[in-house]
Design a protein around this motif. Structure first.
Motif, short mmCIF file in Angstrom:
data_model
loop_
_atom_site.label_atom_id
_atom_site.label_comp_id
_atom_site.label_asym_id
_atom_site.label_seq_id
_atom_site.Cartn_x
_atom_site.Cartn_y
_atom_site.Cartn_z
N VAL A 1 46.52 44.96 42.00
CA VAL A 1 45.30 45.51 42.57
C VAL A 1 44.50 46.23 41.48
CG1 VAL A 1 44.34 47.14 44.24
CG2 VAL A 1 46.32 45.74 44.86
N TRP A 2 45.16 47.03 40.66
CA TRP A 2 44.47 47.74 39.58
C TRP A 2 43.80 46.75 38.62
CZ3 TRP A 2 43.26 52.73 38.86
CH2 TRP A 2 43.89 53.66 39.68
N LYS A 3 44.49 45.66 38.30
CA LYS A 3 43.92 44.66 37.39
C LYS A 3 42.70 43.99 38.01
CE LYS A 3 48.16 43.66 34.89
NZ LYS A 3 49.21 42.67 34.61
N LEU A 4 42.78 43.66 39.30
CA LEU A 4 41.64 43.06 39.99
C LEU A 4 40.45 43.99 39.99
CD1 LEU A 4 40.36 40.84 41.81
CD2 LEU A 4 41.25 42.15 43.75
N VAL A 5 40.69 45.26 40.32
CA VAL A 5 39.60 46.25 40.35
C VAL A 5 39.00 46.42 38.96
CG1 VAL A 5 39.11 48.71 40.70
CG2 VAL A 5 40.37 47.43 42.42
N ALA A 6 39.83 46.45 37.93
CA ALA A 6 39.32 46.56 36.56
C ALA A 6 38.46 45.34 36.20
CB ALA A 6 40.47 46.70 35.58
N ASN A 7 38.85 44.17 36.69
CA ASN A 7 38.09 42.95 36.43
C ASN A 7 36.75 42.95 37.17
OD1 ASN A 7 37.62 40.29 35.46
ND2 ASN A 7 38.35 39.46 37.40
N LEU A 8 36.72 43.50 38.37
CA LEU A 8 35.48 43.53 39.16
C LEU A 8 34.56 44.69 38.79
CD1 LEU A 8 36.91 42.63 42.68
CD2 LEU A 8 35.59 41.15 41.15
N ASP A 9 35.10 45.74 38.19
CA ASP A 9 34.30 46.92 37.85
C ASP A 9 33.19 46.53 36.87
OD1 ASP A 9 33.66 49.66 38.00
OD2 ASP A 9 34.67 50.02 36.09
N ARG A 10 31.99 47.02 37.15
CA ARG A 10 30.78 46.79 36.34
C ARG A 10 30.28 45.34 36.41
NH1 ARG A 10 30.06 51.24 32.36
NH2 ARG A 10 31.78 52.64 32.77
N ARG A 11 30.81 44.59 37.36
CA ARG A 11 30.36 43.20 37.54
C ARG A 11 29.15 43.18 38.46
NH1 ARG A 11 33.29 38.05 36.93
NH2 ARG A 11 34.83 39.37 35.92
N TYR A 12 28.26 42.23 38.22
CA TYR A 12 27.06 42.05 39.03
C TYR A 12 27.45 41.21 40.25
CZ TYR A 12 22.03 41.60 39.71
OH TYR A 12 20.75 41.68 40.20
N ILE A 13 27.51 41.85 41.42
CA ILE A 13 27.94 41.19 42.65
C ILE A 13 26.92 41.48 43.75
CG2 ILE A 13 29.73 41.10 44.44
CD1 ILE A 13 31.74 41.91 42.27
N ALA A 14 26.50 40.45 44.46
CA ALA A 14 25.54 40.56 45.57
C ALA A 14 24.25 41.24 45.10
CB ALA A 14 26.15 41.32 46.75
#
Length: 84
Positions: free
Chosen positions: A57-70
């Motif tokens: 979960v931590w790795k997924l959140v780190a991957n999604l953090d600062r990503r341009y989504i929606a």
């Protein structure tokens, strides 16, 4: 597991956010919070990862953090767990 997503913009609905996240992770529920500053809502996103090890979960959140989504430059946070 619920995570906090900030950086949303006004007009982004729960359905749009869920749809945008579908390519990254299964989502159980999205709860948008627009009280206070309606121009900058945030969301509790319940990820369908209850049976996954916490480091994943931590790795997924780190991957999604600062990503341009929606259409939003999102910031992701895993809240600290507190036993009652």
């Amino acid at each position: 597991m619920k995570v906090l997503v900030r950086g949303l913009r006004a007009g982004v609905g729960a359905a749009r956010l869920r749809e945008a996240l579908a390519s990254y992770v299964r989502v159980k529920e999205v709860e948008l919070i627009d009280e206070g500053d309606g121009a900058h809502p945030w969301a509790w996103v319940d990820l369908d990862l209850d049976d996954v090890d916490p480091m994943t979960v931590w790795k997924l959140v780190a991957n999604l953090d600062r990503r341009y989504i929606a259409g939003c430059h999102t910031r992701w946070h895993v809240p600290a767990y507190r036993a009652r």
